[in-house]
Design a protein around this motif. Sequence first.
Motif, mmCIF file in Angstrom:
data_model
loop_
_atom_site.group_PDB
_atom_site.id
_atom_site.type_symbol
_atom_site.label_atom_id
_atom_site.label_comp_id
_atom_site.label_asym_id
_atom_site.label_seq_id
_atom_site.Cartn_x
_atom_site.Cartn_y
_atom_site.Cartn_z
ATOM 1 N N VAL A 72 -2.609 -29.391 67.940
ATOM 2 C CA VAL A 72 -3.098 -30.161 66.799
ATOM 3 C C VAL A 72 -4.598 -30.375 66.919
ATOM 4 O O VAL A 72 -5.062 -31.284 67.603
ATOM 5 C CB VAL A 72 -2.370 -31.520 66.704
ATOM 6 N N GLY A 73 -5.384 -29.510 66.285
ATOM 7 C CA GLY A 73 -6.831 -29.639 66.292
ATOM 8 C C GLY A 73 -7.477 -29.078 67.543
ATOM 9 O O GLY A 73 -6.846 -28.953 68.591
ATOM 10 N N SER A 140 -2.713 -14.485 60.224
ATOM 11 C CA SER A 140 -3.678 -14.962 61.222
ATOM 12 C C SER A 140 -5.045 -15.192 60.588
ATOM 13 O O SER A 140 -5.771 -16.111 60.973
ATOM 14 C CB SER A 140 -3.799 -13.937 62.359
ATOM 15 N N ILE A 141 -5.377 -14.344 59.623
ATOM 16 C CA ILE A 141 -6.645 -14.500 58.910
ATOM 17 C C ILE A 141 -6.593 -15.702 57.980
ATOM 18 O O ILE A 141 -7.504 -16.530 57.941
ATOM 19 C CB ILE A 141 -6.965 -13.215 58.120
ATOM 20 N N GLU A 142 -5.506 -15.812 57.223
ATOM 21 C CA GLU A 142 -5.362 -16.926 56.274
ATOM 22 C C GLU A 142 -5.315 -18.267 56.992
ATOM 23 O O GLU A 142 -5.855 -19.264 56.516
ATOM 24 C CB GLU A 142 -4.095 -16.745 55.450
ATOM 25 N N TYR A 143 -4.663 -18.283 58.171
ATOM 26 C CA TYR A 143 -4.514 -19.538 58.911
ATOM 27 C C TYR A 143 -5.368 -19.560 60.167
ATOM 28 O O TYR A 143 -4.947 -20.046 61.215
ATOM 29 C CB TYR A 143 -3.043 -19.750 59.264
ATOM 30 N N GLU A 146 -5.573 -22.990 61.546
ATOM 31 C CA GLU A 146 -4.241 -23.607 61.565
ATOM 32 C C GLU A 146 -4.193 -24.931 62.323
ATOM 33 O O GLU A 146 -3.597 -25.905 61.849
ATOM 34 C CB GLU A 146 -3.233 -22.635 62.182
ATOM 35 N N SER A 147 -4.802 -24.985 63.500
ATOM 36 C CA SER A 147 -4.733 -26.219 64.291
ATOM 37 C C SER A 147 -5.398 -27.392 63.581
ATOM 38 O O SER A 147 -4.947 -28.536 63.690
ATOM 39 C CB SER A 147 -5.356 -26.018 65.676
ATOM 40 N N ALA A 151 -3.734 -30.877 62.353
ATOM 41 C CA ALA A 151 -4.332 -32.154 62.750
ATOM 42 C C ALA A 151 -4.420 -33.116 61.574
ATOM 43 O O ALA A 151 -4.339 -34.341 61.746
ATOM 44 C CB ALA A 151 -5.717 -31.925 63.350
ATOM 45 N N ARG A 152 -4.574 -32.568 60.364
ATOM 46 C CA ARG A 152 -4.694 -33.414 59.171
ATOM 47 C C ARG A 152 -3.347 -33.804 58.577
ATOM 48 O O ARG A 152 -3.281 -34.670 57.709
ATOM 49 C CB ARG A 152 -5.536 -32.697 58.109
#
Length: 200
Positions: A72-73, A140-143, A146-147, A151-152
């Motif tokens: 997460v983040g 992988s490119i779109e996200y 992701e972390s 986190a949000r």
Amino acid sequence: MDPKRIFDLLLSLCALILLTPLFILISVCVKLDSKGPVFYRQTRVGRKKVCFQLIKFRTMCGGADRQGLLTVGDHDRRITRAGYWLRKYKIDELPQLLNILRGEMSFVGPRPEVSKYVALYNPAQQRVLSVRPGITDWASIEYIDESELLARASDPEHFYRTDIIPKKLQQGLKYIDHKSLWTDLHIMLMTLKCIVLKHH
């Protein structure tokens, strides 16, 4: 042997030879920064539902898995100092060249998941398990952030299961339906471009 496998085999072998000095340097940094092994291994589900040990440079403190599978983040308290930089530039993924060499992964393909998430796939989504998983793909490119998205989220685990996983699988199926060596090269270049642009 199909052209994609020949490409993966030759490129991973050359990359491992060229990157050996970098691997040694990173290994020293990881060991000096925190206690624990240089490499982190986690069981993932691969092609035809065969499980394998995915390899990364360790970026978290020991026992981090027991505190949750999701990162997460960038400033997740479990991430080590060296791990922060390795994650930032996706360098922690480089040991997966060994997974590619062994035939467990490909450079491009749907990212492999742990079994607890694969168990959620419906019959149509399970088609992503018909090909070797990859280091990168359209998802992988779109996200790439992701972390930060997790986190949000008020409930990261629920958000990952109900929002991110279905969209990743959709992208994985898109790749399977249009896969080619040219597509692989395009995705690899796009991934490098995104990593560079994200930090400049």
